[in-house]
Enzyme design. Structure first.
Site, PDB file in Angstrom:
ATOM      1  CB  CYS A 129      -0.949  -0.005   1.195  1.00 14.68           C
ATOM      2  SG  CYS A 129      -0.182  -0.458   2.748  1.00 14.68           S
ATOM      3  CG  HIS A 254      -0.514   4.397   3.859  1.00 18.54           C
ATOM      4  ND1 HIS A 254      -1.045   4.204   5.116  1.00 18.54           N
ATOM      5  CD2 HIS A 254       0.014   3.187   3.499  1.00 18.54           C
ATOM      6  CE1 HIS A 254      -0.868   2.938   5.486  1.00 18.54           C
ATOM      7  NE2 HIS A 254      -0.236   2.295   4.524  1.00 18.54           N
TER       8      HIS A 254
HETATM    9  C1  2RA Z   1       1.357  -1.096   6.642  1.00 18.51           C
HETATM   10  N1  2RA Z   1       2.074  -1.292   4.368  1.00 18.51           N
HETATM   11  O1  2RA Z   1       0.900   0.029   6.421  1.00 18.51           O
HETATM   12  C2  2RA Z   1       1.686  -2.006   5.529  1.00 18.51           C
HETATM   13  C3  2RA Z   1       0.571  -2.941   5.261  1.00 18.51           C
HETATM   14  N2  2RA Z   1       0.839  -3.773   4.148  1.00 18.51           N
HETATM   15  O2  2RA Z   1       1.577  -1.539   7.757  1.00 18.51           O
END
Ligand code: 2RA
Length: 349
Positions: A129, A254
């Site tokens: 991600c 994110h």
């Molecule tokens: C996280 N990228 O954000 C990782 C999950 N795959 O922890």
């Protein structure tokens, strides 16, 4: 003929978002089978407005399946994606099990959709991600200017650590919310939150410079994923990448700051126009009016959001950007669905 789809991991955090996405997008599927662990078998979930009973993961559930999506832990994918492929399905895997396998393409349809057919193992990987939250925008800039160097800091949401991450952050926020004395003495927040859940330090009222597991020389697995996956997706095996991954008290979406250096000179306005015209990218960049993307404002949406686009003061070949992407949608379920749709077109022409 409309192809048959299996969703493996249908009851998890990403699987739940996937059922919503499959219900919203243009329907390219015939039958949709929902698969999960034996514990969840027999539950009924709604997809495309219909109730579907969850089946337990077993080799036979892949018989007659054309595309099988996997939203499950690495070890489950490692065992079961090859079983699905052996039974004739194309496996689209959202775990880390196959991403760096030379015989498995790592696909972001806006960037390298052509790689989908390059799948000798019958498996296609979906990136992590954090990579996915920036790579559509960077792919567009790379095509125009030729990327040579990336310096990235992530601001990662709790849901990257699954439902346990979401629950832990909500619980911690509830525990610290009422006490207005907290946050001025070392350790007071740590004492107040109690359980840390999947995080190595308190996440409420804090930022944590860690995501993933410890790898060589102090790097985290998450930071190496940003580097290695960006290189593979962009087809730039020598791209210089430095990433620092940080967890922040955001439930979902994110964010990243990126300092990107190119082979040729860049212009901020031209980059803004190019990004605004790129499929899957939304530009929100008017700081004079307080306009830039924030996770709270873009969560639940599909695009990669870009703002704060500036040419580096000290290097005319570099841009500085701020990006946000919903880590459960484009960062996971949506990109998997988009890859599966590219494969589905092989059946429908
Ligand atoms: C996280 N990228 O954000 C990782 C999950 N795959 O922890």
């Amino acid at each position: 003929r409309l192809p048959t789809l299996a969703v493996v991991g249908a009851t998890g955090a990403v699987g739940t978002v996937m059922l919503g996405i499959l219900s919203e997008r243009e329907n390219v599927w015939g039958e949709i089978r929902l698969i999960a662990s034996a514990r969840s078998a027999g539950r009924k979930l709604t997809v495309r407005g219909e109730e579907v009973e969850v089946q337990a993961l077993a080799p036979e559930v892949f018989d007659g399946v054309d595309v099988a999506m996997f939203d499950v832990p690495d070890e489950v994918s490692k065992e079961w994606a090859p079983i699905a492929a052996a039974r004739g399905a194309v496996a689209v895997d959202n775990s880390g099990a196959f991403r760096m396998d030379d015989d498995v393409p790592l696909v972001v349809p806006e960037v390298n959709a052509d790689q989908v057919r390059n799948r000798p193992r019958g498996i296609i990987s979906n990136p992590n991600c954090t990579t996915l939250s920036m790579i559509v925008a960077l792919g567009a800039l790379h095509r125009a200017y030729g990327l040579t160097n990336l310096v990235v800091s992530s601001y990662q949401a709790a849901s990257g650590a699954g439902q346990e991450g979401i629950d832990t952050l909500h619980d911690q926020i509830a525990k610290v919310a009422a006490d207005r004395t907290l946050g001025s003495t070392a350790g007071d927040v740590r004492a107040a939150v109690g359980e840390l859940g999947p995080f190595p330090a308190p996440l409420a009222m804090n930022v944590v410079p860690w995501a993933g597991s410890l790898k060589d020389d102090g790097w985290s697995s998450e930071e190496l994923k940003v580097r290695n996956e960006s290189r593979k997706i962009l087809g730039l095996p020598d791209l210089k990448v430095s990433a620092t991954c940080v967890r922040v008290p955001v439930i979902t979406t994110h964010s990243l700051t990126v300092h990107a250096t190119f082979a040729s000179e860049v212009d901020a306005e031209a980059a803004r126009e190019l990004l605004a015209a790129s499929p899957g990218v939304e530009v929100q960049d008017d700081p004079a009016n307080g306009e830039y993307p924030t996770p709270a404002d873009v969560v639940g949406t599909d695009p990669t959001w870009v703002g704060r686009i500036r040419r580096s003061i000290d290097d005319p070949n570099s841009l500085d950007l701020f990006l946000c992407g919903d880590n459960l949608r484009k960062g996971a379920a949506l990109n998997t669905a988009q890859i599966a749709e590219v494969v589905a077109r092989e059946f429908t022409g």
